[in-house]
Motif scaffolding. Sequence first.
Motif, PDB file in Angstrom:
ATOM      1  N   VAL A   1      11.979   4.453   0.572  1.00  0.00           N
ATOM      2  CA  VAL A   1      11.452   5.151  -0.602  1.00  0.00           C
ATOM      3  C   VAL A   1      11.356   6.623  -0.230  1.00  0.00           C
ATOM      4  O   VAL A   1      10.831   6.958   0.840  1.00  0.00           O
ATOM      5  CB  VAL A   1      10.050   4.613  -0.988  1.00  0.00           C
ATOM      6  CG1 VAL A   1       9.522   5.323  -2.234  1.00  0.00           C
ATOM      7  CG2 VAL A   1      10.092   3.103  -1.194  1.00  0.00           C
ATOM      8  N   ASP A   2      11.858   7.519  -1.090  1.00  0.00           N
ATOM      9  CA  ASP A   2      11.803   8.935  -0.738  1.00  0.00           C
ATOM     10  C   ASP A   2      10.502   9.577  -1.225  1.00  0.00           C
ATOM     11  O   ASP A   2       9.641   8.920  -1.827  1.00  0.00           O
ATOM     12  CB  ASP A   2      13.043   9.693  -1.241  1.00  0.00           C
ATOM     13  CG  ASP A   2      13.088   9.852  -2.764  1.00  0.00           C
ATOM     14  OD1 ASP A   2      12.052   9.643  -3.448  1.00  0.00           O
ATOM     15  OD2 ASP A   2      14.160  10.207  -3.287  1.00  0.00           O
ATOM     16  N   GLU A   3      10.363  10.871  -0.962  1.00  0.00           N
ATOM     17  CA  GLU A   3       9.106  11.564  -1.290  1.00  0.00           C
ATOM     18  C   GLU A   3       8.854  11.671  -2.782  1.00  0.00           C
ATOM     19  O   GLU A   3       7.737  11.972  -3.213  1.00  0.00           O
ATOM     20  CB  GLU A   3       9.096  12.961  -0.656  1.00  0.00           C
ATOM     21  CG  GLU A   3      10.199  13.886  -1.105  1.00  0.00           C
ATOM     22  CD  GLU A   3      11.406  13.840  -0.195  1.00  0.00           C
ATOM     23  OE1 GLU A   3      12.006  14.912   0.043  1.00  0.00           O
ATOM     24  OE2 GLU A   3      11.761  12.744   0.286  1.00  0.00           O
TER      25      GLU A   3
ATOM     26  N   ASP B   1       0.836  -1.203   0.000  1.00  0.00           N
ATOM     27  CA  ASP B   1       0.000   0.000   0.000  1.00  0.00           C
ATOM     28  C   ASP B   1       0.871   1.254   0.000  1.00  0.00           C
ATOM     29  O   ASP B   1       0.408   2.351   0.290  1.00  0.00           O
ATOM     30  CB  ASP B   1      -0.908  -0.015   1.244  1.00  0.00           C
ATOM     31  CG  ASP B   1      -2.067   0.962   1.127  1.00  0.00           C
ATOM     32  OD1 ASP B   1      -2.492   1.250  -0.020  1.00  0.00           O
ATOM     33  OD2 ASP B   1      -2.542   1.449   2.167  1.00  0.00           O
ATOM     34  N   MET B   2       2.155   1.056  -0.334  1.00  0.00           N
ATOM     35  CA  MET B   2       3.119   2.158  -0.248  1.00  0.00           C
ATOM     36  C   MET B   2       2.800   3.299  -1.201  1.00  0.00           C
ATOM     37  O   MET B   2       2.963   4.472  -0.871  1.00  0.00           O
ATOM     38  CB  MET B   2       4.520   1.624  -0.550  1.00  0.00           C
ATOM     39  CG  MET B   2       4.982   0.556   0.418  1.00  0.00           C
ATOM     40  SD  MET B   2       5.905   1.242   1.769  1.00  0.00           S
ATOM     41  CE  MET B   2       7.483   1.436   0.991  1.00  0.00           C
ATOM     42  N   ASP B   3       2.340   2.976  -2.411  1.00  0.00           N
ATOM     43  CA  ASP B   3       2.114   4.007  -3.412  1.00  0.00           C
ATOM     44  C   ASP B   3       0.947   4.923  -3.049  1.00  0.00           C
ATOM     45  O   ASP B   3       0.807   6.003  -3.618  1.00  0.00           O
ATOM     46  CB  ASP B   3       1.874   3.363  -4.777  1.00  0.00           C
ATOM     47  CG  ASP B   3       3.115   2.634  -5.285  1.00  0.00           C
ATOM     48  OD1 ASP B   3       4.128   3.300  -5.553  1.00  0.00           O
ATOM     49  OD2 ASP B   3       3.077   1.397  -5.380  1.00  0.00           O
ATOM     50  N   ALA B   4       0.116   4.501  -2.086  1.00  0.00           N
ATOM     51  CA  ALA B   4      -1.022   5.322  -1.677  1.00  0.00           C
ATOM     52  C   ALA B   4      -0.620   6.409  -0.682  1.00  0.00           C
ATOM     53  O   ALA B   4      -1.432   7.271  -0.349  1.00  0.00           O
ATOM     54  CB  ALA B   4      -2.104   4.433  -1.066  1.00  0.00           C
ATOM     55  N   HIS B   5       0.626   6.362  -0.211  1.00  0.00           N
ATOM     56  CA  HIS B   5       1.082   7.325   0.798  1.00  0.00           C
ATOM     57  C   HIS B   5       2.172   8.221   0.226  1.00  0.00           C
ATOM     58  O   HIS B   5       3.154   7.738  -0.328  1.00  0.00           O
ATOM     59  CB  HIS B   5       1.620   6.588   2.028  1.00  0.00           C
ATOM     60  CG  HIS B   5       0.586   5.776   2.744  1.00  0.00           C
ATOM     61  ND1 HIS B   5      -0.178   6.280   3.767  1.00  0.00           N
ATOM     62  CD2 HIS B   5       0.188   4.491   2.566  1.00  0.00           C
ATOM     63  CE1 HIS B   5      -1.001   5.346   4.207  1.00  0.00           C
ATOM     64  NE2 HIS B   5      -0.811   4.243   3.497  1.00  0.00           N
ATOM     65  N   SER B   6       1.987   9.519   0.352  1.00  0.00           N
ATOM     66  CA  SER B   6       3.030  10.452  -0.075  1.00  0.00           C
ATOM     67  C   SER B   6       4.110  10.529   1.004  1.00  0.00           C
ATOM     68  O   SER B   6       3.923  10.063   2.127  1.00  0.00           O
ATOM     69  CB  SER B   6       2.437  11.838  -0.325  1.00  0.00           C
ATOM     70  OG  SER B   6       1.845  12.335   0.862  1.00  0.00           O
ATOM     71  N   GLY B   7       5.237  11.121   0.677  1.00  0.00           N
ATOM     72  CA  GLY B   7       6.321  11.242   1.639  1.00  0.00           C
ATOM     73  C   GLY B   7       7.153   9.981   1.699  1.00  0.00           C
ATOM     74  O   GLY B   7       6.844   8.971   1.058  1.00  0.00           O
ATOM     75  N   PRO B   8       8.215  10.000   2.491  1.00  0.00           N
ATOM     76  CA  PRO B   8       9.119   8.853   2.556  1.00  0.00           C
ATOM     77  C   PRO B   8       8.503   7.685   3.318  1.00  0.00           C
ATOM     78  O   PRO B   8       7.614   7.860   4.158  1.00  0.00           O
ATOM     79  CB  PRO B   8      10.338   9.415   3.295  1.00  0.00           C
ATOM     80  CG  PRO B   8       9.802  10.555   4.097  1.00  0.00           C
ATOM     81  CD  PRO B   8       8.686  11.135   3.294  1.00  0.00           C
ATOM     82  N   LYS B   9       8.998   6.493   3.008  1.00  0.00           N
ATOM     83  CA  LYS B   9       8.641   5.271   3.706  1.00  0.00           C
ATOM     84  C   LYS B   9       9.917   4.457   3.904  1.00  0.00           C
ATOM     85  O   LYS B   9      10.820   4.535   3.072  1.00  0.00           O
ATOM     86  CB  LYS B   9       7.651   4.415   2.904  1.00  0.00           C
ATOM     87  CG  LYS B   9       6.215   4.909   2.905  1.00  0.00           C
ATOM     88  CD  LYS B   9       5.926   5.991   1.920  1.00  0.00           C
ATOM     89  CE  LYS B   9       6.056   5.570   0.472  1.00  0.00           C
ATOM     90  NZ  LYS B   9       5.585   6.646  -0.462  1.00  0.00           N
TER      91      LYS B   9
END
Length: 413
Positions: free
Chosen positions: A355-357, A60-68
């Motif tokens: 993953v960066d912003e 679900d990473m692509d649904a969140h902006s900003g770094p992970k």
Amino acid sequence: MKYANTGEFPLQKEWIEKALHWASNHFAYVSYHHHNDISYPHQGFTHVLFAGQHSVAWNDMDAHSGPKAGILSYDLKNKFERLKSQNPSLVNCPETCFFLPELTILFHEKTLEIKSAAPDRLFEEIRDYQPEIVSQKIAPVQVKTSKSEYIQTVRNIQEHIRQGDIYEMNYCIAFEAVVESINPVQVFLDLEKKSPMPFASFFKCQDQYLVGASPERFIKKQGLQITAQPIKGTIQRGKTAEEDANYRESLRLSEKEQAENLMIVDLMRNDLARIAETGSIKVEELFGIYPFRQVYQMISTVTATLRPGTSFTEIIANTFPMGSMTGAPKIKCMELIDRYENFKRGWFSGALGFVDEFGNLDFSVVIRSIIIDTKSKHLFFAAGSAITFDADPAYEYEECLLKAKAIQETLRS
């Protein structure tokens, strides 16, 4: 907020170490990465610390902006293929652990940059922080596979190669220890000092920690360019300049190591072809020899142009796990790994990174790493090598011990 290196505190080693201790004590999730100023094709990790309290599903990473930031267990492979992981866990790691950072500290050459709600207060709090001193008590490390057991297993694997089931397989052995008391941050700092690597990492997922000195990149994405850098080929460093040069040349000219490396390069080209623009895959460097404090490594670099719109989930699903940690062909090797190894890999040989912003990402292969569970008071690490038709089982066993040497020394100190 940026802070210049005025000599007051910002980039001094002590401040960085305090930041690690402070973050580990204040947050459920921490991910710290350091390149150690080591020359590496496409550079090592960005020097950065992430910390947060809220997890996020890996797919679900692509649904969140900003770094992970986070980690992928080797056993995530079972989501992509009809595979199982039936061996016992030495540390019961979650299959994935990703989080959304509330704090990011970027360490530049002459400045550091704090991204948080109150950077000035945080800077001063870290500066004045006094880490708790923990007397570490770790039982002697036990290897779970004897040399005789290892040799017999290698012969069994070589029989599969003779029968044409596989071409080569990465076979690993595990080491474990009971922990009475431990400070994972201090273990990381000790390991990084003993074995500095371009993908040094400290990772916290609630009660579980990874202390890593990895030399190997899994995947790096910058814009639409994606890079994979498999390692196959290891030899020790010499005690004199002449001996060291001889070892380096021996690795560079080794037909066996080149054959192993080439097979994984071809495997990675095949994996990348699933998500890359047609005709964009290039072998940028084949059989590069790179020095590290303990060993020389043979590293190849494969690049490609991603098809626009390719998601993080698609990248992982088509390339994970790293071919250097499975062998070729990949699926059959993963079946045999579960048959012949005597432990569940968990985080070991998975991938760790961020993953960066902007959607760029960088992940290392989880090797030369200690997995620690402070709740169950147990730790383990593992090491392996590529088994080929003409591999010498006794030599391969010694290679595993060589790869585990820095960790063994760190845990004894």
